[in-house]
Design an enzyme around this catalytic site. Structure first.
Site, PDB file in Angstrom:
ATOM      1  N   LYS A 106      19.045   4.207  34.794  1.00  0.00           N
ATOM      2  CA  LYS A 106      19.893   3.279  34.048  1.00  0.00           C
ATOM      3  C   LYS A 106      20.918   2.729  35.022  1.00  0.00           C
ATOM      4  O   LYS A 106      21.011   3.206  36.157  1.00  0.00           O
ATOM      5  CB  LYS A 106      20.585   3.992  32.892  1.00  0.00           C
ATOM      6  CG  LYS A 106      21.276   5.323  33.302  1.00  0.00           C
ATOM      7  CD  LYS A 106      21.912   6.027  32.116  1.00  0.00           C
ATOM      8  CE  LYS A 106      20.952   6.868  31.316  1.00  0.00           C
ATOM      9  NZ  LYS A 106      21.079   6.780  29.888  1.00  0.00           N
ATOM     10  N   ARG A 107      21.704   1.716  34.600  1.00  0.00           N
ATOM     11  CA  ARG A 107      22.752   1.206  35.473  1.00  0.00           C
ATOM     12  C   ARG A 107      23.661   2.344  35.931  1.00  0.00           C
ATOM     13  O   ARG A 107      23.880   3.308  35.193  1.00  0.00           O
ATOM     14  CB  ARG A 107      23.569   0.133  34.744  1.00  0.00           C
ATOM     15  CG  ARG A 107      22.838  -1.187  34.616  1.00  0.00           C
ATOM     16  CD  ARG A 107      22.544  -1.793  35.982  1.00  0.00           C
ATOM     17  NE  ARG A 107      23.751  -2.238  36.633  1.00  0.00           N
ATOM     18  CZ  ARG A 107      24.191  -3.487  36.645  1.00  0.00           C
ATOM     19  NH1 ARG A 107      23.494  -4.428  36.043  1.00  0.00           N
ATOM     20  NH2 ARG A 107      25.306  -3.804  37.256  1.00  0.00           N
TER      21      ARG A 107
ATOM     22  N   LYS B  16      28.496   6.827  32.639  1.00  0.00           N
ATOM     23  CA  LYS B  16      27.151   7.376  32.420  1.00  0.00           C
ATOM     24  C   LYS B  16      26.956   8.701  33.163  1.00  0.00           C
ATOM     25  O   LYS B  16      25.975   9.396  32.976  1.00  0.00           O
ATOM     26  CB  LYS B  16      26.084   6.362  32.840  1.00  0.00           C
ATOM     27  CG  LYS B  16      26.085   5.083  31.988  1.00  0.00           C
ATOM     28  CD  LYS B  16      24.997   4.119  32.432  1.00  0.00           C
ATOM     29  CE  LYS B  16      25.103   2.740  31.788  1.00  0.00           C
ATOM     30  NZ  LYS B  16      24.519   2.675  30.432  1.00  0.00           N
TER      31      LYS B  16
ATOM     32  N   HIS C  46      28.810  -4.471  21.840  1.00  0.00           N
ATOM     33  CA  HIS C  46      28.002  -3.488  22.586  1.00  0.00           C
ATOM     34  C   HIS C  46      28.831  -2.491  23.380  1.00  0.00           C
ATOM     35  O   HIS C  46      28.269  -1.716  24.151  1.00  0.00           O
ATOM     36  CB  HIS C  46      27.059  -4.200  23.556  1.00  0.00           C
ATOM     37  CG  HIS C  46      26.016  -5.031  22.894  1.00  0.00           C
ATOM     38  ND1 HIS C  46      24.762  -4.546  22.590  1.00  0.00           N
ATOM     39  CD2 HIS C  46      26.041  -6.299  22.461  1.00  0.00           C
ATOM     40  CE1 HIS C  46      24.058  -5.502  22.019  1.00  0.00           C
ATOM     41  NE2 HIS C  46      24.819  -6.591  21.918  1.00  0.00           N
TER      42      HIS C  46
ATOM     43  N   LYS D  89      13.228   5.245  24.245  1.00  0.00           N
ATOM     44  CA  LYS D  89      11.950   5.022  24.925  1.00  0.00           C
ATOM     45  C   LYS D  89      11.377   6.337  25.436  1.00  0.00           C
ATOM     46  O   LYS D  89      10.174   6.610  25.319  1.00  0.00           O
ATOM     47  CB  LYS D  89      12.130   4.042  26.093  1.00  0.00           C
ATOM     48  CG  LYS D  89      12.582   2.645  25.651  1.00  0.00           C
ATOM     49  CD  LYS D  89      13.096   1.796  26.811  1.00  0.00           C
ATOM     50  CE  LYS D  89      13.856   0.578  26.274  1.00  0.00           C
ATOM     51  NZ  LYS D  89      14.607  -0.151  27.325  1.00  0.00           N
TER      52      LYS D  89
ATOM     53  N   THR E 245      19.377   2.817  24.914  1.00  0.00           N
ATOM     54  CA  THR E 245      18.067   2.524  24.339  1.00  0.00           C
ATOM     55  C   THR E 245      16.980   3.220  25.155  1.00  0.00           C
ATOM     56  O   THR E 245      15.887   3.469  24.654  1.00  0.00           O
ATOM     57  CB  THR E 245      17.805   1.001  24.317  1.00  0.00           C
ATOM     58  OG1 THR E 245      18.243   0.439  25.566  1.00  0.00           O
ATOM     59  CG2 THR E 245      18.568   0.341  23.187  1.00  0.00           C
TER      60      THR E 245
HETATM   61  C1  F55 Z   1      26.432  -7.526  30.689  1.00  0.00           C
HETATM   62  C2  F55 Z   1      27.402  -8.433  31.036  1.00  0.00           C
HETATM   63  C3  F55 Z   1      28.722  -8.161  30.744  1.00  0.00           C
HETATM   64 CL1  F55 Z   1      29.902  -9.290  31.184  1.00  0.00          CL
HETATM   65  C4  F55 Z   1      29.083  -7.028  30.085  1.00  0.00           C
HETATM   66  C5  F55 Z   1      28.114  -6.128  29.726  1.00  0.00           C
HETATM   67  C6  F55 Z   1      26.799  -6.384  30.031  1.00  0.00           C
HETATM   68  C7  F55 Z   1      25.737  -5.411  29.672  1.00  0.00           C
HETATM   69  O1  F55 Z   1      24.661  -5.464  30.242  1.00  0.00           O
HETATM   70  N1  F55 Z   1      25.996  -4.510  28.711  1.00  0.00           N
HETATM   71  C8  F55 Z   1      25.118  -3.598  28.243  1.00  0.00           C
HETATM   72  O2  F55 Z   1      23.994  -3.486  28.702  1.00  0.00           O
HETATM   73  N2  F55 Z   1      25.534  -2.842  27.228  1.00  0.00           N
HETATM   74  C9  F55 Z   1      24.650  -1.886  26.611  1.00  0.00           C
HETATM   75  O3  F55 Z   1      24.042  -2.480  25.477  1.00  0.00           O
HETATM   76  C10 F55 Z   1      23.009  -1.660  24.973  1.00  0.00           C
HETATM   77  C11 F55 Z   1      22.357  -2.397  23.833  1.00  0.00           C
HETATM   78  O4  F55 Z   1      23.186  -2.420  22.725  1.00  0.00           O
HETATM   79  C12 F55 Z   1      23.557  -0.306  24.537  1.00  0.00           C
HETATM   80  O5  F55 Z   1      22.482   0.501  24.186  1.00  0.00           O
HETATM   81  C13 F55 Z   1      24.350   0.354  25.669  1.00  0.00           C
HETATM   82  O6  F55 Z   1      24.979   1.519  25.201  1.00  0.00           O
HETATM   83  C14 F55 Z   1      25.377  -0.620  26.199  1.00  0.00           C
HETATM   84  O7  F55 Z   1      26.043  -0.063  27.315  1.00  0.00           O
END
Ligand code: F55
Length: 843
Positions: A570-571, A576, A379, A685, A681
């Site tokens: 978003k986060r 970002k 991801h 939406k 994502t």
């Molecule tokens: C959570 C815990 C750790 Cl240790 C590292 C990453 C995450 C996390 O939440 N990652 C995350 O949300 N990644 C996102 O995944 C989405 C689904 O594939 C993507 O759309 C997005 O680009 C990506 O940042």
């Protein structure tokens, strides 16, 4: 079997084989029965929360009958199952989703209405489980919805954190984290399976011995044993009886603890040890893009993986028992395990351990099975997010796994050497072990080596994955790497979140679009129909009004409902680029304050909404929130801005808030530095809900632009292919700063938005200095403003704007998770749908 036994069985079957009635009267009786007998309340004016509990239990009954039948059926058939292993599931609220997927929304609404309750109010009583950080966790939940809806035999496995993602409050303009204890009122959606518990070992040592055939064998012994307790949550499909399972594990002490401490006469020590056990599943780690390397986190990962694999193994062996022809070597024919990022990747050495040390298979046999069972989804390509565990830590906590990882690596490197003799650079790049001090285990290399398929989550991401992260592995196994672009479930993100638009869709093409988003395509031609455009706008206005009311009620903020609603939710992360958004807002503010009344009349009113959590230790992200809040204070209090500009930071962004906000947006921002957002994502939406995107050519934005037409997206900024060169050049030839950016940063630095004592704003702005503008914020600023201006201009052309929204929203079928999951099923899992239909007399 005796005659008595058969008679008992038949009677039992008769008693349990009918489904509950769903007419309004029956639902009411069920509600009251739960109030009286489940909640033990009566003869009160019962509050909404009590009725939420009762409604949840009544709905739960109806889920359970389908759930148990689905599970029995797939066990009987012996179908291949998908296991989606994820440390996060961001499920959101369950009541609305359940009544909707069961097709009982109308019936429950009416049943409640007649006794003086409103379903919407009841639904909003539910506390949302926040067992995930962001996109990755939410994706897992969208996948579960689709897997059930498309009748795939599939289980989600995860952790039942006691404390989910922290609650974000804004105090004195800053993020403050509060614990999210989401279980205070109990959780009616789960079933505690006291009969499903597994021991999980930690620490200890490895004993070597010879088996009867004289082979060297290993046994992991000693250390501590913790128990994993299963909690099951039904996952209903939409328009089907199929109801899948999400099994979450909670840690608790094993009896061994009592004994050990009793013998030692150490009471306090025993209590402490118990507390330590329970702490394993206490809290979700709130980092979404950095790897902290914390020991408790590794414990969580292994605890989860160990319990899950024991459970999968037990189920598989039971099925082997049923069909005499199946052997353990057939595991890949019955089991597909998807690793959601590297977080559960310790499952690879764990399955090897089970096959070697418990099943006594040879290494070759075990490896063959293991590799054909696992697949890995990546991801992110951000280096700081790559999981690494120190060798000493793994050795201490999981000594046998460390041995197995070394053995996997040894055999793998021999293969590499055969392919590329004397190529030490390649060898050390591909090794699972990083030769640093201390040595580190690279979980992504382990995941690639131990899986049959590795996928990225959007086309550009997969391309970068191949070219930057795993180029050597790609040469070795060109077929192993594939793309499966993300998707989102139309059930939650359209049908439930946006009833206004949904009823337009259903009116046009019937209800079938919910499970087949392609059916919206024909509606595109309606973009030419003035009356239809008007209806479309009315739906959008309904959703905007809901946000206006909410903002006033919960935050006391009044906004112009006719303004352009602009959202970035978003986060919070530097990549970002929320900072780009804020700088754009400050620029807009400057323009407004310096404009003549005539110029002001020409401006498009905007409501800028931002929301998102910052990881508690991420200073830059927290500074950013601080700045947004400060800008919001000043702008919203400035009479010059009145109806023209409002800036709002909404605290505690979560799934429920997303469901409120997304349907109300006119424009949303997905403006990451090109190459850094794997997919996104939210972008999907927003467009599905009739909003347009201001975005970079990054992640799934690129594919969305392709699907809806580039003329329907406001794109800007450097392309991913240009980023590296731009970064290289900037250190010796810094680009000239755009005067508008100069003005905006000057305003911030000079204290227009206050002067926090630790220089937080300076820290933010220093990072975009044109010499070292890592995220290309200054670089992309001018083209960003151009894109925003273009959005303003187009928004004023109301009819044309509406046509764009219609065309775009109705072109989004490929971003349904239904399409995504079909690809996973065909290209990775090799599983088929298995629809369950209850016998006729049961429904
Ligand atoms: C959570 C815990 C750790 Cl240790 C590292 C990453 C995450 C996390 O939440 N990652 C995350 O949300 N990644 C996102 O995944 C989405 C689904 O594939 C993507 O759309 C997005 O680009 C990506 O940042």
């Amino acid at each position: 079997m005796g005659a008595d036994h058969l008679a008992h069985k038949e009677l039992l079957w008769k008693l349990s084989s009918t489904y509950l009635p769903n007419d309004v009267g029956s639902l009411q009786r069920s509600l009251v029965r739960h109030v009286e007998y489940t909640l033990a309340r009566r003869r009160y004016k019962l509050d909404d929360n009590t009725f939420y509990q009762a409604t949840a239990h009544s709905v739960r009954d109806r889920l359970i009958e389908r759930w148990t039948d689905t599970q029995q059926y797939s066990a009987k058939v012996g179908a291949k199952k998908v296991y989606y292993l994820s440390l996060e599931f961001l499920i959101g609220r369950s009541l609305g989703n359940a009544v909707s997927n069961l097709g009982l929304r109308g019936a429950y609404a009416e049943a409640l209405r007649q006794i003086g309750y409103n379903l919407e109010d009841i639904m909003s009583e539910e506390k949302e489980p926040a067992l995930g950080n962001g996109g990755l966790g939410r994706l897992a939940s969208c996948f579960l919805d689709t897997l059930a809806t498309q009748n795939y035999p599939a289980w989600g496995y995860g952790i039942r954190y006691k404390y989910g993602m922290f609650e974000q409050r804004i105090l004195n303009g800053q993020q403050v984290e509060f614990p999210d204890y989401w279980l205070t009122d109990g959780n009616p959606w789960e079933v505690e399976r006291l009969d499903v518990q597994y021991p999980v070992r930690l620490f200890g040592h490895v004993r070597e011995f010879k088996d009867q055939e004289g082979n060297t064998r290993y046994a992991w012994q000693g250390g501590e044993v913790v128990m994993a307790q299963a909690y099951d949550t039904p996952i209903p499909g939409y328009g089907t009886y199929n109801t899948n399972n999400m099994r979450l594990w909670s840690s608790k002490p094993s009896h061994e603890f009592d004994l050990a401490s009793f013998n030692a006469g150490n009471y306090y020590g025993a209590v402490e040890a118990k507390e330590r056990c329970e702490s394993i599943t206490s809290v979700l780690y709130p980092n979404d893009a950095t790897d902290e390397g914390k020991r408790l986190r590794l414990k969580q990962q292994y605890f989860f993986v160990s319990a899950t694999l024991q459970d999968i193994f037990r189920r598989f062996k039971k099925s082997v028992g049923r069909t005499a022809t199946t052997k353990i070597q057939d595991m890949p024919k019955k089991v597909a395990i998807q690793l959601n990022d590297t977080h559960p990747a310790i499952a690879i050495p764990e399955l090897m351990r089970l096959l070697l040390d418990v099943e006594y298979l040879s290494w070759e046999e075990a490896w063959e099975i293991s590799r054909n069972v696992f697949a890995y989804t990546n991801h992110t390509i951000l280096p700081e997010a790559m999981e690494k565990w120190s060798v000493p830590m793994i050795t201490e906590l999981l000594p046998r796994h460390m041995q197995i990882i070394y053995e996997i690596n040894h055999r793998f490197l021999l293969e590499v050497q055969k392919l590329w003799p004397n190529d030490d650079t390649r060898l050390s790049a591909m090794s699972i072990i990083e030769e640093s001090t201390p040595k580190m285990v690279r979980m992504s290399n382990l995941a690639v080596i131990g899986s049959h398929t590795v996928n990225g989550v959007a086309m550009i991401h997969t391309k970068l994955l191949k070219s930057t992260l795993f180029p050597d592995f790609l040469l070795m196994w060109p077929e192993k790497f594939i793309n499966v672009t993300n998707g989102v479930t139309p059930r939650r993100w359209l049908l439930q979140a946006n009833p206004a638009l949904s009823s337009i869709y259903t009116g046009m093409v019937g209800p079938g679009w919910v499970n087949d988003l392609k059916r919206l395509e024909p509606i595109k031609t309606m973009a030419q129909d003035a009356l239809f455009r008007q209806r479309w706008r009315a739906a959008k206005q309904t959703n905007k009004n809901a946000v206006v009311d909410w903002l006033y009620k919960t935050m006391g903020i009044q906004v112009n409902p006719n303004a352009l609603f602009d959202m970035q939710v978003k986060r919070i992360h530097e990549y970002k680029r929320q900072l780009l958004n804020v700088l754009g807002i400050v620029h807009r503010y400057a323009e407004i304050t310096q404009a003549t009344p005539e110029q002001r009349n020409q401006m498009v009113p905007r409501v800028c909404i931002m929301a998102g959590k910052a990881a508690p230790g991420y200073v830059m992200a927290k500074n950013l929130i601080m700045l947004v809040c400060a800008v919001s204070e000043v702008v919203n209090a400035d009479a010059a801005c009145r109806d023209l500009l409002k800036v709002i930071f909404i605290p505690n962004f979560n799934v429920s808030l997303a469901e409120l906000l997304i349907p109300a947006s006119d424009v949303s921002q997905h403006i990451s530095t090109a190459g850094l957002e794997a997919s996104g994502t939210g972008n999907m939406k927003f467009v599905m809900n009739g909003g347009l995107i201001v975005g970079t050519m990054d992640g799934a934005n690129i594919e969305i632009a392709q699907a809806i037409g580039e003329h329907n997206m406001f794109t800007f900024g450097a392309k991913a292919s240009e980023v590296a060169a731009i970064r290289r050049t900037m250190s010796h030839h810094p680009p000239k700063i755009d005067p508008r950016l100069q003005r905006a940063t000057q305003m911030i630095r000079s204290g227009v938005f206050g002067k926090p004592k630790d220089g937080e704003y300076h820290q933010l702005l220093d990072a975009i200095d044109p010499h070292k503008d890592v995220y290309l914020t200054a670089q992309d600023f001018p083209s960003y403003l151009r894109a925003m201006d273009e959005a303003d201009a187009q928004f004023q052309l109301e009819e044309k704007w509406t046509a764009k929204c219609i065309e775009s929203a109705c072109s989004m079928w490929m971003f349904s998770s239904d399409r995504t999951i079909r690809e996973y099923a065909a290209k990775i899992w090799n599983v088929e749908p298995l629809p369950f239909r209850p016998p006729k007399h049961q429904n």
